[in-house]
Write an enzyme that holds these catalytic residues in place. Structure first.
Site: not given
Length: 889
Positions: A784, A106, A760, A575, A631, A97, A353, A779, A28, A108, A469, A866, A846
Site C-alpha cells: 500500500d 545469444g 502504509e 491478515r 493485523r 564477438r 565463464r 511494520s 569474455k 548479441m 491479487h 526483520y 511485511c
C-alpha cells in the site's frame, strides 16, 4: 571519465588485462586475458572496451581514430600467428564477438571467418590443402556478415542452399563439394547485390569496421534490451568487442569443436559434462544442426550412443582438456563453462565463464567447493542466487512429459499443477471436497475467492500482472499461478475458456506452469521437489551470518506450519480478514457488516469471537513462543458483501431482517474508491466493537495457548492498519489496552503484548516520530505504501507498467522490488524518526517486498529488525538476508 586506452591485447602467454577488469573488458575479454596470462592455448586477439560502446551509443558510430588502433592491434596478432590480415597467400582471419560484463548468451551478435574475400579464400584453401573447407567457410562468412552487419536475413541464404541441394539431389550439407560451395558463394554475393544495390564488401578492414560497429550496435537490439530488463542489467554497462584469430574445428577428422562444464550444471555432480562435434565449427554445436557426441566414454556408454566419445576419438587432446578444466576450476574457484576448438589435433580454449546452473546444482557446487577448501562458507553463501531457490520449493513439470501448450501468461507464482477447470471459488471447493484436483480459472480474482484459491491446485487469470491479487495470494499460499493470459476468453456462465480457436469446458483438464507462464491442455506429470542435504547445510551457514530476522505472512495452521518448516522466526503479518471468508463464518461477517446499529454488529461478532480465538490459539501453538503480529481488520467492507440473491437471503435469515433492508444497507456501504475509503483503522474508529472483538480473541487465545503449554510465553503483537495520525492510534490503543486488562483480570494473570501500526501511508512515514509516541512497533506495508506514494493501483498497473519499464521510466516493477528513491526514502525517514522518539521501536516489513532479494538488501541497509514474506519465500529471504549482511560488511 573515459580511459585513454581503448584496446587491450591478449595472447602469446601474456595480456594487457585480467579477470578483475570485467567492467571494462566484459566477461569474455577479461577471461580471455586471464587465460592468456595463465599460459593456456588461447588464440591471440584484442578487446575493445565497454567505454567505446558507451561512446558509440552516444554518437551513433565508432569514435575517430579507433580503426587506426585496431589496425595496429591486428599487426600484433599477425606477429603471434605468423599470418597477415588481408594477405592473399596466408590470410589471418578473425572472429568478432560481443562480451558484456554480465553473461547474455545469444543476445548479441557474432561474426566468424572475417577477412575472407575472393583472393584470401584461395590462400586459405592452399594453406589448409582443402578447397571445400575454404569455400564452405567463405559462404558461412557471407551469410553471417550479411545477416549481422548488412541486415539481410539469413533465410535468404538458407533458401538458396536448399534450392541448390535439391538441384544436386543431396540431403546434407556434407554431401556438397568445393564446386558447390563456390557456386553458392557466387549466389550469395548476387543476393547481396540484389537486396542492397551494392556488392558485398571485399576489403577485409572495411569488413572489420562494419562488424565492430554491428556488435556494438547489437547492445541495443530488441532481444538484448528484453534480456537486460529481465535480468536487471543496466543499459549503461555496454558491451566490449573481442577480435580474435580464427581457429578451425572443421579441418578434418582431427579437428573438432565443443562446449563443456567442469561439473554437471543440472545436478552439480563433480564430473565433466559436455558435447563436441568432429569436423565442425562452433555454431554447428549451438545450432543443433548435427547431433553432438559425448566427451566421456562413461556418458557415451550410459546413453547407448555408438559414435565415439572425445575421450576415445581424440584421447591425447581429451587428456589435455581435462587438465585445462581442472586448472580453470581451481583458478576461478567455481564451476566453469568452457568453449574449445581442436584444429588438426591442437587444442585451443576460446572462452571460460562461471557456468549457469540449476538451483539444485548451485547448492551442491557451492557446498562441495567449500568442503574441498576452494572457497570459504561466506563465498558459498554468495554463490547461490536466492530467487533460484523457488525451483526447489515447488512441484515442477516432468521434463520428459509431452506438453500441449495453448497460450502463455505471466509466471506469477512458481510451481506447476494439473486439474479440472473450475470457474468459481464455490466450484473449486466442491471439486476439492471430492478429493479431485482443480485449476481455478477466472478473469481476475478478488478477496472473496480466497477459499476457492486455497482449494485449487493452481490459479489462472486472463487479467492482472505479477503483483495482482491472484499473484500475491497465490505466492503466499504456495500455489502456482499464471496471470494476465490475455489471449484467453473466459465465459464462466457458459463454462468455457477459449484460445486460438480451441475451447475447453468446465471439467476439462488444464495444466499451468507458474515458473514459465505456460498454459497447457490436458494433464502433464509433475515431479515433487527434493530438498537436498546441501540445502540445509547452506541455510545453516546463511543463518550464522545474517542479522535480519525472517518471519512469514500466515493466517492458517497450514501456512504457519509450512513457514516453520522453512525456518521462519515468527509471523510478521496475520491478515485476519482472510479468516473471515470461510463458509462457516462468512454469513456472520456479512451480518455484522450489514447491521444498522452497534447491538446488531455485536450479536454477529459474538458468533465470530470463538472462531477467531481458535484461529489465534492454533497460530500461537505452532509458533511456540515466537512473535506473532496480528493485523486487525483492514480491507474495505464491500469486499465481504453478498452479491447473489441466494447469499442475500442467507444473511437476511441469519440477521432476522428483510432482503430489501439488506440491499438498502449494502447500497449505503458502496464507495467510489474503496482502497482509500472506509477501511483500516477507520473501521475501528467507526465500529469499535469490531476491533474490541478481535483484541479479546487475541488476548484470550494468548492466555489459552500459554496455559496449554505451547512453550515460551506468548507475547502477541497487535497491529493497527492504515493509521495516518497519532490520535487514531491513541483512541484504538486505549480500547485494546482496556480489553487486555479486562481479560487479564478474568484470567488472574498479566500478559505481555505490543501494540503497533502498519506504515502504509506517506503521512504516516513522515510523522513517524509522532506515531512512535504511541506505537511500540512499525511494520512497513510496502504494497500500500507503494500504491499511495506513486498514486498507482496495484491491481490496475498491469495495463501500463510494461510500457513504463520498456521506456526506462521505472527501472523495475515497484511492486516487485522496492522503489528505493521514493518509497525507500519514506521507509528510511520513518525508521530514523521512529527510533529518535522510541529507540527500541521494533521495525519490520511485511509487504511483497519482504521476499524480494533486492528489497531485503535495502532493509538491511536501513537497519530494520526483520522482514516477513510468504511461507514459500522464507528460504529465499534467509539467504538474501545473509548475502545482504555480507555485502554490508
Amino acid at each position: 571519465m573515459t580511459t585513454l586506452k581503448r584496446i587491450y591485447a591478449f595472447g602469446g602467454g601474456k595480456a594487457d588485462g585480467k579477470a578483475a577488469m570485467k567492467n571494462l573488458l566484459g566477461g569474455k575479454g577479461a577471461n580471455l586475458a586471464e587465460m592468456s596470462a595463465l599460459g593456456l592455448p588461447v588464440p591471440p586477439g584484442f578487446t575493445i572496451t565497454t567505454e567505446v560502446c558507451t561512446e558509440y551509443s552516444k554518437v551513433g558510430g565508432l569514435p575517430p581514430g579507433l580503426m587506426a588502433e585496431v589496425e595496429q592491434a591486428l599487426g600484433v596478432v599477425g606477429d603471434l600467428t605468423g599470418k597477415r590480415f588481408g594477405d592473399a597467400a596466408d590470410p589471418l582471419l578473425v572472429s568478432v564477438r560481443s562480451g558484456a560484463r554480465a553473461s547474455m548468451p545469444g543476445m548479441m551478435d557474432t561474426v566468424l571467418n572475417l577477412g575472407l574475400n575472393d583472393a584470401t579464400v584461395q590462400g586459405l584453401a592452399a594453406q589448409a590443402n582443402d578447397a571445400r573447407f575454404a569455400y564452405d567457410s567463405y559462404r558461412r562468412f557471407i551469410q553471417m556478415y550479411s545477416d549481422v552487419v548488412l541486415g539481410i536475413g539469413h533465410h535468404h541464404f538458407e533458401e538458396l542452399l536448399e534450392i541448390h541441394k535439391e538441384e544436386r539431389g543431396v540431403d546434407l550439407d556434407t554431401e556438397l563439394g568445393a564446386e558447390d560451395w563456390q557456386t553458392l558463394v557466387a549466389a550469395y554475393k548476387a543476393k547481396v547485390q540484389e537486396e542492397l544495390g551494392r556488392p558485398f564488401p571485399d576489403d577485409p578492414l572495411s569488413q572489420l569496421e562494419g562488424a565492430i560497429s554491428a556488435v556494438f550496435g547489437s547492445w541495443q537490439n530488441a532481444r538484448a534490451q528484453t534480456y537486460r530488463r529481465l535480468h536487471d542489467i543496466p543499459e549503461s554497462w555496454g558491451t566490449a568487442v573481442n577480435v580474435q584469430a580464427m581457429v578451425f574445428g572443421n579441418m578434418g577428422d582431427t579437428s573438432a569443436t565443443g562446449v563443456a562444464f567442469t561439473r554437471n550444471p543440472s545436478t552439480g555432480e563433480r564430473a565433466i559434462y559436455g558435447e563436441f562435434l568432429i569436423n565442425a565449427q562452433g555454431e554447428d554445436v549451438v545450432a543443433g544442426i548435427r547431433t553432438p557426441q559425448h566427451l566421456t566414454r562413461v556418458d557415451r556408454e550410459a546413453s547407448g550412443e555408438t559414435k565415439p566419445s572425445m575421450e576415445e576419438a581424440l584421447p591425447e587432446v581429451y587428456g589435455e582438456l581435462v587438465r585445462v578444466f581442472d586448472l580453470l576450476e581451481r583458478h576461478y574457484r567455481d564451476m566453469q563453462d568452457i568453449e574449445f576448438t581442436v584444429e588438426r589435433g591442437r587444442l585451443y580454449v576460446l572462452q571460460t565463464r562461471s557456468g549457469k546452473r540449476t538451483a539444485k546444482a548451485a547448492l551442491r557446487i557451492a557446498v562441495e567447493l567449500a568442503t574441498e577448501g576452494l572457497i570459504d562458507q561466506k563465498t558459498a553463501i554468495a554463490r547461490v542466487e536466492p530467487a533460484s531457490l523457488d525451483q526447489l520449493l515447488h512441484p515442477t513439470l516432468d521434463p520428459k512429459a509431452k506438453r500441449d501448450v495453448l497460450t502463455r501468461g505471466l509466471p506469477a507464482s512458481p510451481g506447476a499443477a494439473s486439474g479440472v477447470i473450475a470457474f468459481t471459488a464455490e466450484e473449486a471447493e466442491a471439486i476439492a471436497a471430492e478429493r479431485r484436483d482443480c485449476i481455478l480459472v477466472r478473469a481476475e480474482t478478488s478477496p472473496e475467492d480466497i477459499n476457492g484459491m486455497h482449494a485449487a491446485r493452481g490459479i489462472l487469470t486472463s487479467r492482472g500482472g505479477m503483483t495482482s491479487h491472484a499473484a500475491v495470494v497465490a505466492r503466499g499460499m504456495g500455489r502456482p499461478c499464471v496471470s494476465g493470459a490475455g489471449a484467453l476468453r473466459i465465459d464462466a456462465e457458459a463454462g468455457t475458456v477459449s484460445v486460438d480457436g480451441r475451447t475447453l469446458r468446465r471439467g476439462d483438464i488444464l495444466t499451468i506452469d507458474g515458473s514459465t507462464g505456460e498454459v497447457m491442455a490436458g494433464a502433464v506429470a509433475t515431479v515433487q521437489p527434493e530438498l537436498s542435504g546441501e540445502f540445509a547445510t547452506l541455510m545453516g551457514w546463511a543463518d550464522g551470518v545474517r542479522r535480519l530476522k525472517v518471519r512469514s505472512n500466515a493466517e492458517t495452521p497450514l501456512d504457519a506450519e509450512t513457514a516453520r518448516r522453512f525456518g521462519a522466526e515468527g509471523i510478521g503479518l496475520c491478515r485476519t480478514e482472510h479468516m473471515f471468508f470461510d463458509a462457516d463464518r462468512i454469513i456472520a461477517v456479512r451480518e455484522m457488516i450489514l447491521a444498522s446499529n452497534a447491538s446488531g454488529r455485536k450479536a454477529a461478532l459474538d458468533k465470530l469471537l470463538p472462531m477467531q480465538r481458535k484461529d489465534f490459539v492454533d497460530l500461537f501453538r505452532i509458533m511456540g513462543g515466537l512473535p506473532v503480529t496480528i493485523r486487525l481488520l483492514d480491507p474495505p467492507l464491500h469486499e465481504f458483501l453478498p452479491h447473489s440473491e441466494e447469499e442475500l437471503a442467507q444473511v437476511a435469515s441469519a440477521a432476522g431482517v428483510s432482503v430489501a433492508t439488506l440491499k438498502a444497507r449494502a447500497a449505503e456501504l458502496q464507495e467510489s474508491n474503496p482502497m482509500l475509503g472506509h477501511r483500516g483503522c477507520r473501521l475501528g474508529i467507526s465500529f469499535p466493537e469490531i476491533y474490541e472483538m478481535q483484541a479479546r480473541a487475541i488476548f484470550e487465545a494468548a492466555h489459552d495457548a500459554t496455559e496449554q503449554g505451547s512453550g515460551a510465553a506468548v507475547e502477541p503483537e497487535i497491529m493497527i492498519p492504515l493509521a495516518a495520525t497519532r490520535r487514531e492510534l491513541d483512541i484504538l490503543k486505549a480500547r485494546i489496552d482496556a480489553i487486555g486488562a479486562e481479560v487479564a483480570k478474568a484470567r488472574g494473570r498479566t500478559l505481555k503484548y505490543l501494540v503497533g501500526t502498519m506504515i502504509e501511508l506517506p503521512r504516516a512515514a513522515l510523522r513517524a516520530g509522532e506515531l512512535a509516541e504511541t506505537a511500540e512497533f512499525f511494520s512497513f506495508g510496502t504494497n500500500d505504501l507503494t500504491q499511495t506514494t506513486f498514486g498507482i493501483s496495484r491491481d490496475d498497473a498491469g495495463h501500463f507498467l510494461d510500457d513504463y519499464l520498456r521506456n526506462g521510466i521505472f527501472p523495475k516493477d515497484p511492486f516487485v522490488s522496492i522503489d528505493e528513491d521514493g518509497v525507500g526514502e519514506l521507509v528510511r525517514l520513518a525508521a530514523e524518526r521512529g527510533r529518535k522518539t522510541r529507540p527500541a521501536v521494533k521495525l519490520g516489513i511485511c509487504g511483497e517486498h519482504g521476499g524480494d532479494p533486492a528489497s531485503i538488501a535495502f532493509c538491511e541497509s536501513v537497519g530494520l529488525d526483520y522482514v516477513s514474506c510468504s511461507p514459500y519465500r522464507v528460504p529465499i529471504a534467509r539467504l538474501a538476508a545473509a548475502q545482504a549482511a555480507l555485502a554490508k560488511g
